[in-house]
Enzyme design. Structure first.
Site, mmCIF file in Angstrom:
data_model
loop_
_atom_site.group_PDB
_atom_site.id
_atom_site.type_symbol
_atom_site.label_atom_id
_atom_site.label_comp_id
_atom_site.label_asym_id
_atom_site.label_seq_id
_atom_site.Cartn_x
_atom_site.Cartn_y
_atom_site.Cartn_z
ATOM 1 N N GLU A 292 37.539 5.447 37.989
ATOM 2 C CA GLU A 292 37.880 5.430 39.385
ATOM 3 C C GLU A 292 37.452 4.030 40.330
ATOM 4 O O GLU A 292 37.107 3.594 39.611
ATOM 5 C CB GLU A 292 37.794 6.920 40.274
ATOM 6 C CG GLU A 292 35.928 7.047 40.396
ATOM 7 C CD GLU A 292 35.941 8.334 40.541
ATOM 8 O OE1 GLU A 292 36.356 8.888 41.728
ATOM 9 O OE2 GLU A 292 34.819 9.066 40.262
ATOM 10 N N LYS B 174 30.269 15.416 45.606
ATOM 11 C CA LYS B 174 29.728 14.262 46.250
ATOM 12 C C LYS B 174 28.590 14.471 46.829
ATOM 13 O O LYS B 174 28.512 14.393 47.504
ATOM 14 C CB LYS B 174 31.246 14.295 47.852
ATOM 15 C CG LYS B 174 31.327 13.017 48.668
ATOM 16 C CD LYS B 174 32.675 13.004 48.753
ATOM 17 C CE LYS B 174 32.889 11.834 49.784
ATOM 18 N NZ LYS B 174 33.281 10.977 49.786
ATOM 19 N N ARG C 278 7.075 16.434 47.852
ATOM 20 C CA ARG C 278 7.777 16.120 46.888
ATOM 21 C C ARG C 278 7.632 16.924 46.013
ATOM 22 O O ARG C 278 6.315 16.693 44.957
ATOM 23 C CB ARG C 278 7.459 14.572 46.563
ATOM 24 C CG ARG C 278 7.816 14.152 45.507
ATOM 25 C CD ARG C 278 7.621 12.918 45.635
ATOM 26 N NE ARG C 278 8.871 11.743 44.174
ATOM 27 C CZ ARG C 278 8.295 11.566 43.576
ATOM 28 N NH1 ARG C 278 7.242 12.253 42.812
ATOM 29 N NH2 ARG C 278 9.815 11.085 42.379
ATOM 30 N N ARG D 234 35.914 20.695 49.686
ATOM 31 C CA ARG D 234 35.338 19.590 49.086
ATOM 32 C C ARG D 234 34.290 20.390 49.488
ATOM 33 O O ARG D 234 32.987 20.116 48.804
ATOM 34 C CB ARG D 234 35.847 18.196 48.419
ATOM 35 C CG ARG D 234 35.270 17.360 47.705
ATOM 36 C CD ARG D 234 35.732 16.194 47.441
ATOM 37 N NE ARG D 234 35.498 15.399 48.171
ATOM 38 C CZ ARG D 234 36.193 14.729 48.706
ATOM 39 N NH1 ARG D 234 36.816 13.939 48.154
ATOM 40 N NH2 ARG D 234 36.001 13.748 50.329
ATOM 41 N N LEU E 157 35.788 11.718 41.565
ATOM 42 C CA LEU E 157 35.762 12.185 42.500
ATOM 43 C C LEU E 157 37.255 13.289 43.191
ATOM 44 O O LEU E 157 38.051 12.368 42.680
ATOM 45 C CB LEU E 157 34.951 12.109 43.732
ATOM 46 C CG LEU E 157 34.685 12.374 45.148
ATOM 47 C CD1 LEU E 157 34.086 13.683 44.481
ATOM 48 C CD2 LEU E 157 35.006 12.165 46.391
ATOM 49 N N TYR F 233 27.804 14.460 51.090
ATOM 50 C CA TYR F 233 28.284 14.136 52.216
ATOM 51 C C TYR F 233 29.964 13.908 52.710
ATOM 52 O O TYR F 233 30.945 14.237 51.113
ATOM 53 C CB TYR F 233 27.937 12.748 52.315
ATOM 54 C CG TYR F 233 29.070 11.494 51.469
ATOM 55 C CD1 TYR F 233 28.622 11.920 50.068
ATOM 56 C CD2 TYR F 233 29.670 10.720 51.973
ATOM 57 C CE1 TYR F 233 28.656 10.476 49.273
ATOM 58 C CE2 TYR F 233 30.319 9.735 51.082
ATOM 59 C CZ TYR F 233 29.646 9.515 49.841
ATOM 60 O OH TYR F 233 30.497 9.362 49.525
HETATM 61 N N1 PDD Z 1 34.546 7.503 49.407
HETATM 62 N N2 PDD Z 1 36.111 8.775 44.453
HETATM 63 C C1 PDD Z 1 34.753 7.768 44.933
HETATM 64 C C2 PDD Z 1 33.835 7.806 43.470
HETATM 65 C C3 PDD Z 1 34.425 8.051 46.200
HETATM 66 O O1 PDD Z 1 33.591 8.281 46.647
HETATM 67 C C4 PDD Z 1 35.961 8.489 47.682
HETATM 68 C C5 PDD Z 1 36.219 8.566 48.811
HETATM 69 C C6 PDD Z 1 36.726 9.045 46.894
HETATM 70 C C7 PDD Z 1 38.189 9.453 47.342
HETATM 71 O O2 PDD Z 1 38.051 10.820 48.037
HETATM 72 P P1 PDD Z 1 38.599 10.690 49.762
HETATM 73 O O3 PDD Z 1 40.625 10.618 49.205
HETATM 74 O O4 PDD Z 1 38.638 12.577 49.790
HETATM 75 O O5 PDD Z 1 38.191 9.774 50.605
HETATM 76 C C8 PDD Z 1 37.032 8.941 45.092
HETATM 77 C C9 PDD Z 1 34.601 7.375 50.648
HETATM 78 C C10 PDD Z 1 35.467 7.310 51.461
HETATM 79 C C11 PDD Z 1 33.024 6.558 50.949
HETATM 80 O O6 PDD Z 1 32.020 6.855 50.029
HETATM 81 O O7 PDD Z 1 32.677 5.943 51.967
#
Ligand code: PDD
Length: 284
Positions: free
Chosen positions: A179, A147, A100, A52, A204, A33
């Site tokens: 993170e 992601k 599945r 990405r 990420l 996503y």
């Molecule tokens: N999440 N690290 C993780 C684990 C994340 O899920 C996200 C973003 C980020 C920041 O990435 P970016 O700057 O590209 O949004 C770092 C999104 C916003 C979410 O899951 O809603």
């Protein structure tokens, strides 16, 4: 009025949007996503999110379901149909529908879903007061650079934070912060250096991270990309997180200990303001 969502080529009312029970996103979390923020009705860093997305898909042997310009057109159409001024567009691609089986099916059409959420991002009460976080062991899988939609552990960690009466969790592996649950994590040391973990499969590669680090370097701030510990964070002058849904969000407390003055600090606040100005100028 019901939101319009996009499902596999159609714009439909959200109540009519349906996915098969055999979708591999549902059965295996076999999907990726992106979340792109919207400011003033325009998309922030769309190109970065598409780069990405392509990489995430490639790591899972999937292709882009549509050319980038068509994905852009769908994003814009949803922003327009749902009159989103500020908020986000969520995009999800799964490997599609198949009986599945752990093995990837061959030549199955992917599932492509997009929807919008309206929300205030610039005028955020959390960014004004600063977030309080707790450290939680990072028990996610080893490919956090992809992601994927398998977000159960981040959900669990956010629940732990909520139970402790705070806003979010910072994840810790081998004594070092990876993170936040859905954001990248930073500290500002006593000498003013911005420290954030270096890119690897442990985290990420945030699109906001890349933009904010570029702002910081343009402003001649010292940046170090390396792991840091919670002990080092507790000694820091400031801390903050970055994400598409929070931009730059100050962190004022870690594990019950107030940082610096216990208020959002000048580095986080300054970067937040500069990031919003810069990204608005470049929004499409
Ligand atoms: N999440 N690290 C993780 C684990 C994340 O899920 C996200 C973003 C980020 C920041 O990435 P970016 O700057 O590209 O949004 C770092 C999104 C916003 C979410 O899951 O809603």
């Amino acid at each position: 009025m019901a939101r319009t969502v996009y499902v596999n080529g159609d714009y439909v009312a959200e109540g009519d949007a349906k996915i098969s029970v055999f979708d591999r996103g549902f059965l295996f979390a076999d999907g990726v996503y992106e979340v792109t923020s919207v400011l003033g009705g325009k998309l922030i860093d769309f190109d970065g999110h598409m780069r990405r997305l392509k990489r995430s898909l490639g790591e899972l042997q999937m292709a882009m379901p549509l050319p980038e310009d068509e994905l852009l057109a769908i994003h814009r159409e949803l922003v327009s149909r749902n009159a989103v001024i500020e908020g986000l567009v969520y995009l999800q691609i799964t490997r599609g529908v198949a009986d599945r089986d752990f093995l990837y099916p061959s030549a199955t059409p992917q599932t492509l879903v997009l929807f919008t959420q309206s929300k205030s991002i610039v005028d955020s009460p959390l960014a004004k007061r600063g977030a309080r976080v707790v450290s939680v062991e990072d028990l996610r899988w080893g490919r956090r650079d992809i992601k994927t939609v398998q977000l159960l552990y981040p959900s669990m960690a956010k629940m732990i934070a909520q139970e402790k009466g705070v806003d979010d969790a910072w994840l810790v592996q081998d004594g070092h912060v990876t993170e936040g649950t859905s954001n990248n994590a930073y500290i500002v040391t006593r000498d003013g250096t911005i420290v954030t973990r270096d890119l690897s499969s442990d985290i990420l590669a945030g699109i906001t991270r890349a933009a904010v680090l570029e702002c910081a370097r343009t402003l001649q701030m010292k940046v170090e990309e390396r792991p840091f510990t919670i002990a080092e964070a507790l000694e820091a002058r400031e801390a903050f997180t970055t994400s598409a849904t929070g931009f730059v969000c100050p962190v004022v407390e870690i594990d019950g200990v107030s940082l610096g003055e216990g208020q959002p600090g000048p580095v986080a606040n300054g970067l937040r303001q500069i990031y919003v100005e810069t990204s608005l100028k470049a929004a499409i």
